[in-house]
Enzyme design. Structure first.
Site, PDB file in Angstrom:
ATOM      1  N   ASP A 180       1.229  -1.308   0.258  1.00  0.00           N
ATOM      2  CA  ASP A 180      -0.017   0.055   0.281  1.00  0.00           C
ATOM      3  C   ASP A 180       1.011   0.879   0.497  1.00  0.00           C
ATOM      4  O   ASP A 180       1.795   1.059   0.806  1.00  0.00           O
ATOM      5  CB  ASP A 180      -0.774  -0.104   1.795  1.00  0.00           C
ATOM      6  CG  ASP A 180      -1.966   0.902   1.076  1.00  0.00           C
ATOM      7  OD1 ASP A 180      -2.243   1.052   0.001  1.00  0.00           O
ATOM      8  OD2 ASP A 180      -1.823   1.885   2.581  1.00  0.00           O
TER       9      ASP A 180
ATOM     10  N   GLU B 139       1.892  -0.239  -4.805  1.00  0.00           N
ATOM     11  CA  GLU B 139       0.951   0.571  -5.485  1.00  0.00           C
ATOM     12  C   GLU B 139       1.949   1.935  -5.498  1.00  0.00           C
ATOM     13  O   GLU B 139       1.901   2.811  -4.549  1.00  0.00           O
ATOM     14  CB  GLU B 139      -0.343   1.155  -4.308  1.00  0.00           C
ATOM     15  CG  GLU B 139      -1.418   2.051  -4.737  1.00  0.00           C
ATOM     16  CD  GLU B 139      -2.120   2.536  -3.532  1.00  0.00           C
ATOM     17  OE1 GLU B 139      -3.125   3.508  -3.833  1.00  0.00           O
ATOM     18  OE2 GLU B 139      -1.692   2.531  -2.254  1.00  0.00           O
TER      19      GLU B 139
END
Length: 531
Positions: free
Chosen positions: A213, A268
């Protein structure tokens, strides 16, 4: 129509992800096995038959770790646990084992930029300035002349200042997202060391990799300089995140991944340009294995911008690096809505694109049905950031009450929406469905090495169309415009078409494509398409 699927097993070679098809699913919305209206890992286990039938090689699970759910799992309270609402550690262990028997690897979501305020590290950090874990987080003293002023002008991604005052210890703490998500301090060497241990522990438990993330945001400016204006009334996140020093942090994670074995790091990388995305590959061997191409996700589904983005990636990737392509996810919405404005024919073109470009495709649950976003009324909203619930709604498995997502009469945690004909049972029964198209594309990709690893080359195409070759034996043509086009130079046999009646068609002259139509062509004229 000829079936193309041939079940396979996980490749034993290293870098398995180069030839894999990945599938992202949101566990709370996939299948509710215990009847409480929330999906769980037991439900994912019940639906592994679907994933095996579809032909995917790995599944990425959105957050599974214990969390108060201020941001639905992206506020982690225990990096080595499994949320009890999802079934706890035993459920994940069973899922990894059964998926492995089917040749499907399991990836987890790792959130290394911040923790939950409920994490023991932060609880300890808040106990005093001399606490053991105080340095795990980013703290700043008040301005003597204006104590109420935050230390910098940094803005949270979800709005407001990125700083919250902590009265008991008389300092501000940083949170680039919600106040309940305090940022970790990657300048403290104990933090990267802890995440190396976390990675090693999960690898030992059979996890095949992490989706990382906000991989672009791990490091903040050590000198706490203000972000500059962005020219639109806000600030450009030049010092609060997207720091060049973040690449050192990723290199450390890569060393841990390499030491753990064949462990995938899928990042990401929420940056604005292809050039910025490509930096996260490092020299091609020392940072992320795969970096999500957010500029590609944000492009219009039109030939010229899509082609330009792909060509920029092909030209700029470091030697040995590998692209990754996706059109939907839990933050940006579903491709059927964002790219295709609900038009299933255009969504089918997008799926052909994802599954035939050079690189690793990542499907989001429901893409295989051309599932659109679902409007969520204000009283049912769960996402505090706003707007993302629409692409996180339950998977429709059938036309039965509860859509096969929940069958105990419980109210689903998010609205089901109306999906006439866009459920798994209906589309499995329809040989011309989007589900069958996706399955056949995955099977063709598995059967034909050039569709997995062959070089990409743009081919001539009229305005509105895009055509490319894979290796020497395959070509793909899409009409993303509003008028019929004719594409030259694709003599061969149509292996898979978005309009399935064209499967097996011989192409001897210009190939006519209606708007929102695409084909995968085996160049030359073999007697038949074989699996």
């Amino acid at each position: 129509m000829q079936a193309l699927h041939a079940p396979g097993t996980v490749s034993s070679v290293t870098e398995w992800w180069r030839e894999a098809v990945l599938y992202q699913l949101y566990p709370r919305s996939y299948r509710d096995a215990d009847g409480d209206g929330h999906g769980d890992l037991g439900g994912v286990l019940e639906r592994l038959d679907h994933l095996e039938w579809l032909g995917v090689d790995a599944v990425w699970l959105n957050p599974t770790m214990p969390s108060p759910n201020a941001d639905w799992g992206y506020d982690v309270a225990d990096y080595l646990g499994v949320h009890p609402d999802l079934g706890g550690p035993a459920a994940l262990e069973a899922l990894i084992a059964d998926a492995g028997r089917r040749g499907i690897r399991v990836l987890l979501d790792l959130v290394p930029n911040h923790t939950s305020e409920a994490h023991p590290w932060f609880a300890d950090a808040c106990s005093g300035r001399d606490a053991e874990h105080r340095g795990f987080y980013v703290w700043a003293d008040p301005d003597p002349e204006d104590p109420a002023r935050p230390p910098t002008n940094w803005q949270g991604v979800f709005g407001g200042s990125a700083w919250t005052w902590h009265e008991p210890t008389g300092q501000w703490y940083l949170h680039n997202f919600l106040p309940e998500q305090p940022d970790l301090n990657w300048w403290d060497p104990r933090v990267p060391a802890a995440f190396g241990e976390i990675l090693t522990a999960w690898a030992a438990r059979g996890v095949a990799g992490f989706r990382i993330d906000v991989a672009h945001a791990l490091i903040h400016d050590r000198h706490l300089r203000d972000d500059p204006p962005d020219g639109a009334g806000g600030v450009a996140k030049r010092f609060s995140m997207n720091r060049p020093e973040g690449h050192d942090a990723l290199r450390g994670l890569r060393r841990a991944a390499d030491a753990a074995g064949d462990f995938l790091l899928l990042g990401e990388t929420y940056v604005d340009t292809v050039a910025e995305v490509l930096r996260f590959y490092g020299d091609g061997t020392d940072e992320l294995h795969l970096a999500f191409n957010v500029p590609f996700i944000h492009r219009e589904l039109a030939a010229a911008p899509m082609r330009a983005t792909v060509e920029a990636v092909e030209a700029g990737l470091p030697p040995g690096a590998w692209p990754v392509w996706t059109g939907s996810n839990h933050d940006d919405g579903r491709l059927t809505t964002r790219w295709a404005d609900g038009d299933e024919a255009r969504a089918r073109c997008a799926l052909v694109l994802l599954l035939t470009l050079r690189g690793t495709p990542v499907l989001y649950y429901g893409d295989e049905l051309a599932l659109p976003d679902v409007p969520v009324p204000p009283e049912r909203v769960r996402d505090r950031a706003g707007g993302r619930d629409a692409c996180r709604t339950p998977m429709p498995w059938s036309a039965a009450p509860g859509a096969g997502f929940t069958d105990a009469g419980a109210e689903p945690w998010l609205p089901l929406g109306g999906h006439a004909g866009r459920d798994v049972a209906a589309q499995r029964a329809d040989p011309g469905s989007t589900l069958q198209l996706v399955r056949d594309l995955i099977a063709l990709r598995r059967a034909e090495p050039e569709l997995r690893t062959g070089a990409y080359a743009t081919l001539p195409a009229p305005p509105g169309a895009w055509a490319w070759r894979r290796g020497t034996g395959w070509a793909v043509a899409l009409n993303l415009g509003e008028a019929e086009v004719r594409v030259e130079g694709l003599a061969g046999t149509v292996a898979v078409a978005t309009r399935r009646a064209r499967d097996g068609e011989r192409v001897a002259g210009p190939l006519a494509l209606a708007p929102a139509e695409g084909v995968v062509v085996r160049l030359g004229w073999p007697d038949e398409v074989t699996a």
